[in-house]
Design a protein around this motif. Sequence first.
Motif, PDB file in Angstrom:
ATOM      1  N   ARG A   1       0.818  -1.229   0.000  1.00 18.58           N
ATOM      2  CA  ARG A   1       0.000   0.000   0.000  1.00 18.58           C
ATOM      3  C   ARG A   1       0.845   1.270   0.000  1.00 18.58           C
ATOM      4  O   ARG A   1       0.414   2.310  -0.502  1.00 18.58           O
ATOM      5  CB  ARG A   1      -0.957   0.000   1.197  1.00 18.58           C
ATOM      6  CG  ARG A   1      -0.304   0.191   2.563  1.00 18.58           C
ATOM      7  CD  ARG A   1      -1.329  -0.008   3.680  1.00 18.58           C
ATOM      8  NE  ARG A   1      -0.774   0.264   4.999  1.00 18.58           N
ATOM      9  CZ  ARG A   1      -0.997   1.409   5.678  1.00 18.58           C
ATOM     10  NH1 ARG A   1      -1.742   2.372   5.140  1.00 18.58           N
ATOM     11  NH2 ARG A   1      -0.475   1.579   6.880  1.00 18.58           N
ATOM     12  N   HIS A   2       2.055   1.186   0.527  1.00 15.76           N
ATOM     13  CA  HIS A   2       2.905   2.379   0.585  1.00 15.76           C
ATOM     14  C   HIS A   2       3.575   2.682  -0.754  1.00 15.76           C
ATOM     15  O   HIS A   2       4.166   3.751  -0.921  1.00 15.76           O
ATOM     16  CB  HIS A   2       3.972   2.195   1.658  1.00 15.76           C
ATOM     17  CG  HIS A   2       3.406   1.948   3.022  1.00 15.76           C
ATOM     18  ND1 HIS A   2       2.554   2.836   3.650  1.00 15.76           N
ATOM     19  CD2 HIS A   2       3.546   0.894   3.875  1.00 15.76           C
ATOM     20  CE1 HIS A   2       2.208   2.352   4.832  1.00 15.76           C
ATOM     21  NE2 HIS A   2       2.792   1.178   4.994  1.00 15.76           N
ATOM     22  N   MET A   3       3.474   1.751  -1.699  1.00 17.25           N
ATOM     23  CA  MET A   3       4.164   1.898  -2.979  1.00 17.25           C
ATOM     24  C   MET A   3       3.251   2.385  -4.101  1.00 17.25           C
ATOM     25  O   MET A   3       3.698   2.573  -5.221  1.00 17.25           O
ATOM     26  CB  MET A   3       4.750   0.532  -3.383  1.00 17.25           C
ATOM     27  CG  MET A   3       5.784   0.037  -2.406  1.00 17.25           C
ATOM     28  SD  MET A   3       5.971  -1.763  -2.369  1.00 17.25           S
ATOM     29  CE  MET A   3       5.901  -2.190  -4.074  1.00 17.25           C
ATOM     30  N   LEU A   4       1.982   2.610  -3.804  1.00 11.08           N
ATOM     31  CA  LEU A   4       1.006   2.867  -4.866  1.00 11.08           C
ATOM     32  C   LEU A   4       1.341   4.110  -5.685  1.00 11.08           C
ATOM     33  O   LEU A   4       1.040   4.170  -6.870  1.00 11.08           O
ATOM     34  CB  LEU A   4      -0.413   2.988  -4.275  1.00 11.08           C
ATOM     35  CG  LEU A   4      -0.954   1.721  -3.611  1.00 11.08           C
ATOM     36  CD1 LEU A   4      -2.342   1.974  -3.031  1.00 11.08           C
ATOM     37  CD2 LEU A   4      -1.005   0.558  -4.605  1.00 11.08           C
ATOM     38  N   GLY A   5       1.966   5.107  -5.062  1.00 13.59           N
ATOM     39  CA  GLY A   5       2.278   6.340  -5.790  1.00 13.59           C
ATOM     40  C   GLY A   5       3.646   6.345  -6.455  1.00 13.59           C
ATOM     41  O   GLY A   5       4.038   7.344  -7.061  1.00 13.59           O
ATOM     42  N   LEU A   6       4.359   5.234  -6.386  1.00 13.80           N
ATOM     43  CA  LEU A   6       5.753   5.220  -6.847  1.00 13.80           C
ATOM     44  C   LEU A   6       5.901   5.553  -8.323  1.00 13.80           C
ATOM     45  O   LEU A   6       6.868   6.202  -8.731  1.00 13.80           O
ATOM     46  CB  LEU A   6       6.385   3.851  -6.550  1.00 13.80           C
ATOM     47  CG  LEU A   6       7.854   3.689  -6.944  1.00 13.80           C
ATOM     48  CD1 LEU A   6       8.735   4.658  -6.158  1.00 13.80           C
ATOM     49  CD2 LEU A   6       8.319   2.252  -6.715  1.00 13.80           C
ATOM     50  N   MET A   7       4.955   5.101  -9.136  1.00 11.89           N
ATOM     51  CA  MET A   7       5.063   5.326 -10.586  1.00 11.89           C
ATOM     52  C   MET A   7       4.252   6.548 -11.035  1.00 11.89           C
ATOM     53  O   MET A   7       3.971   6.699 -12.227  1.00 11.89           O
ATOM     54  CB  MET A   7       4.595   4.075 -11.337  1.00 11.89           C
ATOM     55  CG  MET A   7       5.393   2.833 -11.021  1.00 11.89           C
ATOM     56  SD  MET A   7       7.135   2.996 -11.512  1.00 11.89           S
ATOM     57  CE  MET A   7       7.790   1.429 -10.873  1.00 11.89           C
ATOM     58  N   HIS A   8       3.905   7.393 -10.112  1.00 15.14           N
ATOM     59  CA  HIS A   8       3.103   8.585 -10.411  1.00 15.14           C
ATOM     60  C   HIS A   8       3.654   9.326 -11.642  1.00 15.14           C
ATOM     61  O   HIS A   8       4.841   9.623 -11.717  1.00 15.14           O
ATOM     62  CB  HIS A   8       3.126   9.538  -9.211  1.00 15.14           C
ATOM     63  CG  HIS A   8       2.398  10.811  -9.426  1.00 15.14           C
ATOM     64  ND1 HIS A   8       1.033  10.928  -9.261  1.00 15.14           N
ATOM     65  CD2 HIS A   8       2.827  12.028  -9.826  1.00 15.14           C
ATOM     66  CE1 HIS A   8       0.669  12.168  -9.539  1.00 15.14           C
ATOM     67  NE2 HIS A   8       1.738  12.860  -9.882  1.00 15.14           N
ATOM     68  N   GLY A   9       2.763   9.588 -12.581  1.00 15.41           N
ATOM     69  CA  GLY A   9       3.138  10.356 -13.774  1.00 15.41           C
ATOM     70  C   GLY A   9       3.810   9.552 -14.867  1.00 15.41           C
ATOM     71  O   GLY A   9       4.130  10.095 -15.934  1.00 15.41           O
TER      72      GLY A   9
END
Length: 338
Positions: free
Chosen positions: A287-295
């Motif tokens: 759950r803490h990695m969900l924003g890792l590939m943002h954009g």
Amino acid sequence: MSINQARRLAVAPMMDWTDRHCRAFHRALTTRALLYTEMVTAPAVLHGDRERLLGFDALEHPVALQLGGSDPGQLAEAAKIGQAFGYDEINLNVGCPSDRVQSGRFGACLMREPELVADCMAAIREAVSVPATVKCRIGVDDQDPAVSLFATVDACAAVGVEVFIVHARKAWLKGLSPKENRDVPPLDYALVRRLKRERPHLNISINGGIASMDAAEAHLAEIDGVKLDGVMLGRAAYHEPAILGQADRRLYGEAVADTDAFAALDRYRPYMAARLSEGVALPAMARHMLGLMHGRPGARAFRRILTVETIQPGAGLEVLDRAVEAVREAEAHRDEAA
């Protein structure tokens, strides 16, 4: 590297977010930044499951424990326990605006009681040999921030506290939710700079609304002879963690390449494997990695796979591999189209 050098960049304590798995993940992106626990109340430390509340992996260093409370004796005892667990710093929360915090007479409402904060900090300092620090707001409700901020800082400095992290907004305890308190009250960065200018011997970090590494660099730049000591990132570091991969080079001056998202996942993988073998559920880490590939191309597929497939019975690191592959494929298609 000293902890004062580390605090040039810190990742804020965030309830329900900066648990031990989140911190281990952030450490895969930056080797230097100072990481913080979620706030843990002093009574919880004294009476609760300490290993669950305070346990952490050695790879997280440097890492600070944030305590909540307003009883000097309890805080001193909790700080002592935190130091025994190996934390590099003990921090007191004088900024959280939640209802639970108000009813317990700690967090942001302590901005109204600078002498009590100083008593708490004196007790913590007496109990531990690691740095004892304060994270505060600039004021609450109808207080004049230019008065309330200096009153809190000066009272604590008088008992030997040297490090302050200032969230550059008021907290409105009446009429705003905790979520609204992170956005609605206006930011007053100038007041934090004034604090550093008038109290140059203190170590002052700034927090609140800092959304990028560019903004962090700007806050750390010398302006009119004033140079802040550190920047604390909150939601930006959580929702777009890849920005932390630039920190070692840009903020600490290391001659290293930025840590990209794929490299960070490779670094995080042994930690995940070890926790899975201990019975930790995969979603607790994913759950803490969900924003890792943002954009990036494939970011939506990455989030979907980590959200949907990690909860399947027996899900393991092959789910992470599928999520990564979705991004690599999307980027390959983009490059071909170009």
